[in-house]
Design a protein around this motif. Structure first.
Motif, PDB file in Angstrom:
ATOM      1  N   ALA A   1      -2.404   4.869  -3.903  1.00 40.62           N
ATOM      2  CA  ALA A   1      -2.974   5.004  -2.556  1.00 40.62           C
ATOM      3  C   ALA A   1      -4.472   4.733  -2.572  1.00 40.62           C
ATOM      4  O   ALA A   1      -5.020   4.151  -1.622  1.00 40.62           O
ATOM      5  CB  ALA A   1      -2.687   6.405  -2.013  1.00 40.62           C
ATOM      6  N   ASN A   2      -5.134   5.142  -3.640  1.00 41.94           N
ATOM      7  CA  ASN A   2      -6.556   4.847  -3.797  1.00 41.94           C
ATOM      8  C   ASN A   2      -6.790   3.340  -3.815  1.00 41.94           C
ATOM      9  O   ASN A   2      -7.739   2.828  -3.208  1.00 41.94           O
ATOM     10  CB  ASN A   2      -7.059   5.482  -5.103  1.00 41.94           C
ATOM     11  CG  ASN A   2      -8.570   5.511  -5.216  1.00 41.94           C
ATOM     12  OD1 ASN A   2      -9.245   4.541  -4.913  1.00 41.94           O
ATOM     13  ND2 ASN A   2      -9.094   6.626  -5.703  1.00 41.94           N
ATOM     14  N   MET A   3      -5.891   2.595  -4.479  1.00 39.87           N
ATOM     15  CA  MET A   3      -5.975   1.136  -4.497  1.00 39.87           C
ATOM     16  C   MET A   3      -5.861   0.568  -3.078  1.00 39.87           C
ATOM     17  O   MET A   3      -6.567  -0.368  -2.707  1.00 39.87           O
ATOM     18  CB  MET A   3      -4.861   0.566  -5.365  1.00 39.87           C
ATOM     19  CG  MET A   3      -4.985   0.866  -6.845  1.00 39.87           C
ATOM     20  SD  MET A   3      -5.994  -0.332  -7.709  1.00 39.87           S
ATOM     21  CE  MET A   3      -4.795  -1.632  -7.967  1.00 39.87           C
ATOM     22  N   ILE A   4      -4.963   1.159  -2.290  1.00 39.70           N
ATOM     23  CA  ILE A   4      -4.782   0.679  -0.920  1.00 39.70           C
ATOM     24  C   ILE A   4      -6.034   0.959  -0.089  1.00 39.70           C
ATOM     25  O   ILE A   4      -6.474   0.116   0.700  1.00 39.70           O
ATOM     26  CB  ILE A   4      -3.545   1.329  -0.288  1.00 39.70           C
ATOM     27  CG1 ILE A   4      -2.279   0.888  -1.028  1.00 39.70           C
ATOM     28  CG2 ILE A   4      -3.440   0.986   1.199  1.00 39.70           C
ATOM     29  CD1 ILE A   4      -1.033   1.645  -0.648  1.00 39.70           C
ATOM     30  N   ARG A   5      -6.619   2.141  -0.286  1.00 39.39           N
ATOM     31  CA  ARG A   5      -7.867   2.450   0.439  1.00 39.39           C
ATOM     32  C   ARG A   5      -8.946   1.433   0.067  1.00 39.39           C
ATOM     33  O   ARG A   5      -9.718   0.989   0.923  1.00 39.39           O
ATOM     34  CB  ARG A   5      -8.318   3.874   0.124  1.00 39.39           C
ATOM     35  CG  ARG A   5      -9.602   4.292   0.817  1.00 39.39           C
ATOM     36  CD  ARG A   5      -9.718   5.801   0.907  1.00 39.39           C
ATOM     37  NE  ARG A   5      -9.415   6.439  -0.353  1.00 39.39           N
ATOM     38  CZ  ARG A   5     -10.319   6.798  -1.271  1.00 39.39           C
ATOM     39  NH1 ARG A   5     -11.603   6.545  -1.060  1.00 39.39           N
ATOM     40  NH2 ARG A   5      -9.957   7.390  -2.390  1.00 39.39           N
TER      41      ARG A   5
END
Length: 562
Positions: free
Chosen positions: A239-243
Motif C-alpha cells: 500500500a505504501n508503494m501505491i501511495r
C-alpha cells in the motif's frame, strides 16, 4: 441438427485455418496452436446435446491468448479462471528495468509454475532469482458482466524486504471469478537490490511496478480487459508503494483508482538527504569500489541479500532515525520521479482519483505481543513510550485517555501499547491522509476490519489467534477469498468485500447496487466515516481527531521533516 453442427464445425475450421483471428475474436477465443487445442475450442462452441462427441480427456489445460507481444500460454487454474505467468520487464543489477517487448516466461520456469521470488533473506536461494520481474494474471473465462472487465493489480507487502506473487493467500482465482476482473499479482525488486544502490539509483522497485503497468496496457485488451479500469491494490508496504505511485505524475494515466490496506503512513517517504546517508553506509559495507562494476556484478546474490542487505536493514535506523526499524529501505521523495510527500510535510497537490483506505482493528498486535510476551507494568510502559516517541510527544500521549496511565492498578499495559502503535503508525495516520486527500479534490472511502482470517505466521503470537482480534495481514485472505474452512462470519465478509471491490473497480463506488450492505459513505474533511467490516456502525474516533494526531502530536514524517 447434427448436420447443422457439422456445418458450423466446417465454417469455424475454415476461419481458423484461413489466418489470424481478428482482434475482437482474440479477446474471447482461446485458440491453441495444435490440434488438441483446436478441437477443444470447437467443442466449446457446441451445445450440451452434442458435446458427447468431444472426448472428456481432451480438457483444455493450456489456453493461449494472442497478444501484441506474442502468444501468451497459460493453464486452467480453476474451471472458471485461467492463469498466465509472464516476465513484464528485465533489469541489470542496480539499473532501471526495461519493459518487456515480447511475451516470455521469467527464468527457468514453465507455464504451470509460479515465478521465482525476487532475492530476499530467510529463504533458500533455490527459490529466488534476479530474473524475477514477473506477474501472475488470473483471467476469468466467463465473466458475468462483459460490459465491465476491470483489472486489479495487487502489490504485495513485506517491509520492502520480502514477499512475492506466491505469498500465502495470493491465489487470485477466487477473487477474479467473484469480481469478474483480471487479477494481476506483481513482483518487484526488494531490499538492497530494489531500494538502495551503490550508484545512487533510487526507487528501482517502484519503477519496476510502473513498467508492469505499462506492460499491462499493452496486453490487457487481448484478454478482454479494459485498460481504462485499472485499480491498484496492496497491503502494508504494498500500500505504501501505491501511495508513492499516487505521487508520481508520469504514472497517473496508468491506473484510475487505488485500494490501500494497512499502509504504515506514519513513516512517510525518505528524503534525498536521508537516502544519501543510507547509501553512504551501504557503500561502506561493499567489498568493492563503486566504480568497479565487474566486482559489483560478481557479488553473489546471497552476500548482497543475507549479509550486506541485512546489515543495512538492522542498522539503518541508527544511521538515520527517520528510517525506522520496520521500513529502513523504502521509496524516496526524489523530487523528479516522486514529486510530493503526500503528507503535511510539503504542499499537498491537487488530486482527483477515488481511493479506498482500510486498516485492521489490531494492526500493532503482532509486533506488540510478539516482542513483549510478558505483561508490561506501569513503569516499563512509561519507559517504552518515552523511548519510542521522545519526551515531548510522550508527555502529550500519556495525557490522552486512550493511552493514559490508569489511576487504578493495572497489571499489564500491553493493550495501551498496542492501541498506541495501531493509532500512530496506521489508523490515525490513514485518517489524516483521507482528510488531506478529500480536501484537495479526491474522493476517499475509509474502513476498518473487525473480522479477519489469521494470516500464516501470525499464529506464532497467541494474541493474534484470540477471538475478535484482527492483526496486521489478517485482511488479505478475506479479500482474496482464500480462507481455509471459513466461518460463517468470514464467508459473509468475503462475499461483501469482493462485491464492494467489484463495484469500486467498475464504477469507483464501493456500494454495489441491488445489495443490502450498509451504505459506505465517503470521507469528509473532518469526519472520515470509517465503516466497520464484519460488524455494524462506524469505527470509534478515539484519538484520531484532527486536533490530536498530526496536529498537537506529530507523526514521524513531521518530526523528522521528511
Amino acid at each position: 441438427m447434427v448436420h447443422l453442427y457439422m456445418f458450423m464445425f466446417a465454417v469455424i475450421a475454415s476461419l481458423v485455418l484461413a489466418g489470424p483471428v481478428p482482434a475482437r475474436e482474440q479477446r474471447t477465443r482461446l485458440w491453441q496452436p495444435n490440434f488438441d487445442g483446436f478441437w477443444i475450442n470447437i467443442c466449446n462452441y457446441l451445445p450440451h446435446s452434442v458435446k458427447s462427441f468431444c472426448s472428456r480427456d481432451r480438457v483444455m489445460q493450456y489456453p493461449t491468448i494472442y497478444t501484441p507481444l506474442g502468444p501468451a500460454n497459460g493453464i486452467v487454474d480453476t474451471p472458471f479462471v485461467n492463469r498466465f505467468v509472464v516476465r513484464y520487464a528485465s533489469a541489470q543489477r542496480w539499473q532501471p528495468s526495461a519493459m518487456a517487448t515480447t511475451w516470455q516466461l521469467p527464468g527457468a520456469v514453465n507455464i504451470s509454475t509460479l515465478p521465482p521470488m525476487c532475492p530476499q533473506p530467510y529463504v533458500s536461494d533455490s527459490t529466488y532469482s534476479e530474473d524475477c520481474l514477473a506477474m501472475v494474471l488470473y483471467v476469468p473465462t466467463s465473466p458475468t458482466d462483459v460490459s465491465c472487465i476491470p483489472t486489479l493489480v495487487w502489490i504485495h507487502g513485506g517491509s520492502f524486504m520480502v514477499g512475492s506473487a506466491s505469498n500465502p493467500g495470493l491465489d487470485g482465482s477466487a477473487l477474479a471469478q467473484a469480481t469478474g476482473s483480471i487479477v494481476a499479482v506483481i513482483q518487484y525488486r526488494l531490499g538492497a537490490l530494489g531500494f538502495i544502490a551503490p550508484n545512487g539509483e533510487t526507487n528501482l522497485g517502484l519503477k519496476d511496478v510502473v513498467n508492469g503497468l505499462q506492460f499491462l496496457h499493452q496486453v490487457l485488451p487481448s484478454f478482454g480487459g479494459d485498460k481504462s479500469k485499472i485499480t491498484l491494490a496492496g497491503q502494508s508496504s504494498g500500500a505504501n508503494m501505491i501511495r508513492a505511485l499516487l505521487a508520481v505524475p508520469s504514472a497517473q494515466s496508468l491506473f484510475q483508482s487505488a485500494i490501500l490496506q494497512s499502509d504504515p503512513m506514519d513513516y512517510g517517504f525518505l528524503s534525498v538527504s536521508n537516502q544519501q546517508q543510507l547509501q553512504d553506509y551501504f557503500v561502506s559495507l561493499l567489498p568493492c569500489q563503486v566504480s568497479d562494476i565487474a566486482c559489483l556484478n560478481a557479488l553473489s546474490v546471497d552476500e548482497i541479500v543475507n549479509v550486506i542487505g541485512l546489515n543495512q536493514f538492522f542498522n539503518a535506523s541508527q544511521i538515520v532515525a527517520a528510517a525506522t526499524q520496520m521500513e529502513p529501505m523504502r521509496v524516496v521523495n526524489d523530487g523528479s520521479f516522486i514529486t510530493s510527500t503526500l503528507d503535511s510535510s510539503s504542499p499537498f497537490p491537487a488530486v482527483s482519483k477515488t481511493i479506498l483506505l482500510s486498516n485492521v482493528k489490531d494492526e500493532a498486535g503482532y509486533i506488540t505481543y510478539g516482542n513483549l510476551p510478558n505483561p508490561v507494568p506501569q513503569s516499563e510502559y512509561q519507559a517504552l513510550v518515552d523511548a519510542s516517541f521522545g519526551e515531548n510527544r510522550s508527555q502529550l500521549l500519556l495525557n490522552i485517555q486512550s493511552y493514559a496511565v490508569e489511576t487504578s492498578t493495572v497489571s499489564d499495559y500491553r493493550p495501551q501499547l498496542e492501541m498506541l502503535g495501531t493509532d500512530s503508525v496506521f489508523r490515525c495516520a490513514t485518517w489524516t491522509f483521507a482528510r488531506n486527500w478529500v480536501s484537495h479534490g479526491g474522493t476517499a472511502y475509509v474502513g476498518m476490519y473487525t473480522v479477519g482470517a489469521s494470516y500464516p505466521g501470525n499464529s506464532q503470537v497467541p494474541y493474534c489467534t484470540q477471538p475478535g482480534v484482527v492483526c496486521h495481514q489478517d485482511d488479505i485472505e478475506i479479500v482474496f477469498g482464500t480462507v481455509e474452512n471459513p466461518t460463517a462470519a468470514q464467508s459473509a465478509l468475503i462475499a461483501e468485500m469482493q462485491a464492494r471491490y467489484k463495484s469500486f473497480m467498475c464504477d469507483w463506488d464501493p456500494n454495489p447496487p441491488g445489495t443490502s450492505y450498509p451504505e459506505w459513505q465517503a470521507a469528509g474533511t473532518s469526519d472520515v466515516n470509517a465503516i466497520l467490516f464484519g460488524s455494524s456502525g462506524e469505527a470509534p474516533i478515539g484519538a484520531c481527531t484532527p486536533e490530536l494526531w498530526g496536529s498537537s502530536i506529530e507523526y514521524d514524517y513531521q518530526l523528522f521533516d521528511i
